[in-house]
Design an enzyme around this catalytic site. Structure first.
Site, short mmCIF file in Angstrom:
data_model
loop_
_atom_site.label_atom_id
_atom_site.label_comp_id
_atom_site.label_asym_id
_atom_site.label_seq_id
_atom_site.Cartn_x
_atom_site.Cartn_y
_atom_site.Cartn_z
CB THR B 33 44.33 43.25 42.14
OG1 THR B 33 45.08 44.21 42.89
CG2 THR B 33 44.35 41.92 42.88
CE LYS B 145 43.39 47.77 41.90
NZ LYS B 145 42.23 47.80 42.78
CD GLU B 177 36.34 53.39 46.09
OE1 GLU B 177 36.44 52.92 44.96
OE2 GLU B 177 37.20 54.08 46.64
#
Lengths: 272, 272
Positions: B33, B145, B177
């Site tokens: 992203t 990811k 996280e």
């Protein structure tokens, strides 16, 4: 001529799904793999019950199982043996991970050819290995047949055709299941199968075998199982909705016979 | 008028992907992203390096990053601010989990509107909570990811707009996280960020902040971090490729100031 797989998306013949589907973006959905015999999906009610329970756990609106049955009949009519895969995703879009407040699930049904396993497996039993891949533990996702299956893809990539299945352990070393099957050990006349409260997929045939064993008066124990428990078993078997019960005759360098209890289960399930 | 998101699949304008894509069936792929500013993707080389490293770890052929850059320019040209999402999947088909011997990856690029965060976050800092969801640990997938993100979907479903982010812990209780961010704690002038060798996503801004801190002569420590470590921090901040650095001013009932080290990092990154 091999028939091409046929696909329905939300009941409509299609070869594509929307590029913003959450199944693709996040593995946000569930699936079922169902044996089709003489045009009819096998153990339909069990598969639908698991799908509904999975949807409830993930907060996906319950799919219209009647519509799925229509899909199944449309795709499978006239097919002697086939595999029906059903997928439900949380549907399209939403900003990032956050689910839309009113998701509109996507319903996908795919019919494909019955897999041709080597005749050797039915005759002599399956050859099995241990995977290096260990499953992470997450009780929120344990047991569910969800679409976030990268662990299983990498586990299956560890070997080619030299084994029929690989056994997966969790990150604590407990034996959990095969990549596409559940595992049962027979010890002193009782059945043992790994606890799936931390990871793994609770298979339809696992459930069917547990119920069948109880009908036959056999004790079934669900509990954490170590590699030693497996090594010390008298018989070992794998269950899967397509091949139903496979006796295991080789696990790494260890050999097992196709034992009497495995034969009895296989025989009785044939008439179920 | 709000522009509609635009999508390229393998470089061609499209609204759909093949129904047998492994991204959909198994979460078998990766994504990035990326912030787009003045028509240009930000930190492009870092994003491509992570994508290539993820592909190598999953055994997906390295995508053509030049083709992705063409996609990015086609979609983002003339857009002042936008979000570019790139997806690489292992492509179509294969029998079950087993990857095809010669996979042909699917390349998807989606451009969408820049998210409108509340101005309050920039002015006053982010409000953060702890998620109930715990991440399973799997070192084989840690840091990547990938598309198997159901844990994150369910974590994000725990709250609505009342918080700006949720912190995730692993199944041992260590803080890992945020759902879409990495976390840094400042303690006695040094930066601490959780070790991601067991789970979590190693963000591009996490990397950029670590390098920037080192340029500023600040010590950065990567290690397992407990909820106590977070509670005792002098400053707390979240990093993400879109919003870059957010100071955290509220975590559950605890309040933090926007401290001098956070301000210094934010200021210096602005000129990077």
């Amino acid at each position: 001529v091999t028939p091409r797989p046929a696909i329905l998306v939300n009941g409509v013949p299609a070869k594509h799904v929307a590029a913003d589907d959450r199944g693709l973006h996040y593995g946000d959905g569930l699936f079922e793999t169902i044996a089709v015999i003489a045009g009819e999906p096998r153990r339909w009610m069990r598969h639908m019950a698991r799908l509904e329970s999975g949807c409830a756990r993930l907060g996906i609106p319950t799919p219209d199982t009647g519509a799925f049955l229509d899909d199944a009949r449309t795709l499978c009519a006239g097919r002697d043996r086939a595999v029906l895969k059903l997928i439900v995703t949380r549907g399209r879009g939403g900003r990032g991970y956050r689910p839309p407040s009113a998701p509109q699930p996507t319903r996908i049904a795919v019919c494909s050819n019955w897999p041709e396993w080597p005749a050797r497996i039915a005759d002599e039993g399956a050859r099995v290995r241990y995977c290096r891949m260990r499953l992470g533990r997450n009780p929120v996702l344990a047991g569910i047949k969800h679409l976030s299956r990268l662990e299983y893809v990498l586990a299956r990539a560890e070997w080619g055709n030299e084994y029929d299945e690989g056994l997966l352990r969790d990150d604590a070393g407990n034996v959990v299941e095969g990549t596409v099957s559940n595992v049962f050990a027979v010890s002193r006349g009782a059945l043992y199968t790994p606890d799936l409260s931390q990871c793994g997929v609770a298979g339809i045939m696992r459930e069917a075998v547990m119920e069948q064993a109880q009908r036959l008066g056999l004790a079934v124990h669900t509990r954490p199982m170590t590699r030693d428990d497996i090594a010390q078993a008298d018989e070992l078997l794998l269950t899967n909705s397509l091949h139903e019960v496979w006796p295991v005759t080789q696990l790494e360098k260890q050999h097992y016979g196709v034992g009497p209890l495995t034969r009895r289960l296989m025989e009785s399930l044939r008439h179920e």
